[in-house]
Design an enzyme around this catalytic site. Structure first.
Site: not given
Ligand code: ARG
Length: 438
Positions: A247, A292, A386, A388-389
């Site tokens: 995403h 994701d 922030g 994410s990942g």
């Protein structure tokens, strides 16, 4: 007050407090005019005494000790060499390395070097005829006044005992015990996955209390920046590949706008790279957040150093029991509507079962097979916008750090019954190996 506080894995604490209470003595009214020189002298004396005690304490607690690294090889007689042992990521390689390390560790713990021994780590398993040879690095802590030949002799004699007594692993020394420099040790160990600098995963050396990370604590964490602004986290899984969330890239697919930074500070990064390719999972579904996950190829390999290293990837079958501890790290906001932070933060969370996470009061069935929940059901600790990942990691029995999740989504942040939802990395192991050349 000097307070030395240590918080090991299990949350138990011990603390050592030295307190010095200075009570003003009541001055009789008759002698109100105290000689200022005496006051001055007393103050200076107290300061000097305090300084001397502190430095002595520091000296004996830390500086009087020196780390020693040794390298050795052992022949494993009752294990047949097979092809699976040629790759460090196979379950077989990990299990055998773990058995060797724990046999050595147990041997030292039962010896008179139990206080000096810190850790043994298998750096490679090689073939010798049909047997296996294991190369090992060991770390010890001795006080400075120990001379090196005697240190070496003591270690050798314990190793000999271990070889003689080991029950389920038949081992023989093969090659000499050699002392190696800190630099050589670093060069060897930076190539390994999931290891922190100085082998500091040891609970007797690690302090995780606050939320600010120290340089090198999470050396696989990277910041992914869009037009030089931090946008998402990412995880280094080899010298050239980074894992992140799909995403992060759906409306930002131009590789030229992205940069990757390494190190805990996004304002003063240790290293930078561009991105050559962005590979989004072709079944990523924004409506449900299924799959994701994304792989990024760096434009140029990064050199592993003390503070830049790769994380270990779990085996597809590695289980992640609910209730176990995990850590999530990132530069994300500290409140749902807050802004990102310049220095890396860390949070200790617990794995939550999909069943609990899918309860009506929680995510009511939105947790699908490739997802994993982690957080605290009472709320208060979580990843946020922030992050994410970025990585959700766990330490295994060999004290190596494994990537179990990738920060994906959640309802706001840190609310009760609304834990963080992560991409379950074990479910994508094959996808990762198919697409990244590692
Ligand atoms: N989607 C968010 C991001 O892009 C991460 C949300 C994680 N939320 C949470 N409550 N754990 O940064």
């Amino acid at each position: 007050m000097i307070s030395l506080q240590h918080i090991p894995e299990d949350g138990a604490q011990w603390s050592l407090n030295f307190s010095l209470v200075l009570r003003p003595s009541r001055v009789p009214s008759a002698s109100r005019s105290v000689n200022p020189y005496i006051v001055c002298f007393v103050v200076i004396a107290v300061v000097v005494i305090l300084a001397v005690t502190t430095s002595l304490l520091v000296y004996f607690l830390a500086l009087g000790q020196k780390y020693y690294f040794y390298r050795s090889s052992f022949q494993i007689l009752n294990v047949q060499y097979t092809d699976e042992l040629s790759s460090t990521v196979t379950q077989k390689y990990r299990t055998l390395s773990g058995r060797i390390e724990s046999t050595i560790t147990r041997g030292f713990i039962e010896s008179n070097l139990r206080k000096q021994f810190i850790r043994a780590h298998v750096i490679s398993l090689r073939q010798s005829g049909s047997d296996v040879i294991a190369d090992i690095v060991m770390k010890f802590k001795f006080t400075k006044d120990n001379n090196e030949p005697s240190v070496k002799r003591r270690i050798e004699s314990v190793l000999q005992q271990i070889m003689n007594n080991s029950e389920n692993l038949e081992m023989n020394t093969s090659g000499e015990l050699t002392q190696i420099t800190d630099q050589d040790t670093e060069n060897i160990l930076t190539q390994e996955c999931g290891l922190r600098p100085d082998l500091t995963t040891l609970s007797d050396e690690r302090i995780i209390g606050g939320t600010k990370a120290k340089e090198g604590d999470w050396p696989w964490q990277v910041s992914l920046q869009w037009s030089n602004l931090h946008h998402c986290g990412g995880v280094l899984i080899s010298k050239k590949w980074i894992l992140s969330a799909a995403h992060c890239f759906t409306s930002r697919s131009d590789t030229l706008q992205w940069t990757v930074t390494f190190g805990i500070s996004t304002t003063f990064p240790k290293e930078r790279r561009g991105i050559k390719t962005i590979l989004i999972h072709n079944n990523y579904k924004p409506e449900t957040q299924e799959n994701d996950i994304a792989l990024l190829q760096l434009d140029r390999e990064v050199t592993f150093t003390r503070n830049i290293r790769m994380v270990c990837l779990p085996d597809a079958s590695q289980n992640i029991p609910p209730g176990t501890t995990a850590y999530v790290t990132g530069w994300g906001s500290q409140r749902y509507t807050g802004s990102i932070v310049p220095d890396l933060e860390q949070a200790r969370v617990k794995i939550i079962s999909t069943k609990v996470c899918n309860a009506p009061s929680s995510y009511n069935g939105a947790i699908l097979p490739g997802m994993l929940c982690a957080g605290l059901l009472q709320g208060g600790v979580d990843a946020c916008q922030g992050d994410s990942g970025g990585p959700l990691v766990q330490e295994d029995a060999r004290q190596l750090w494994f990537l179990v999740g990738i920060v994906s989504w959640g309802y706001k942040c840190a609310l009760p019954d609304k834990p963080g939802v992560y991409t379950l990395v074990t479910a994508y192991r094959d996808w990762i190996y198919q697409h990244a050349e590692i």
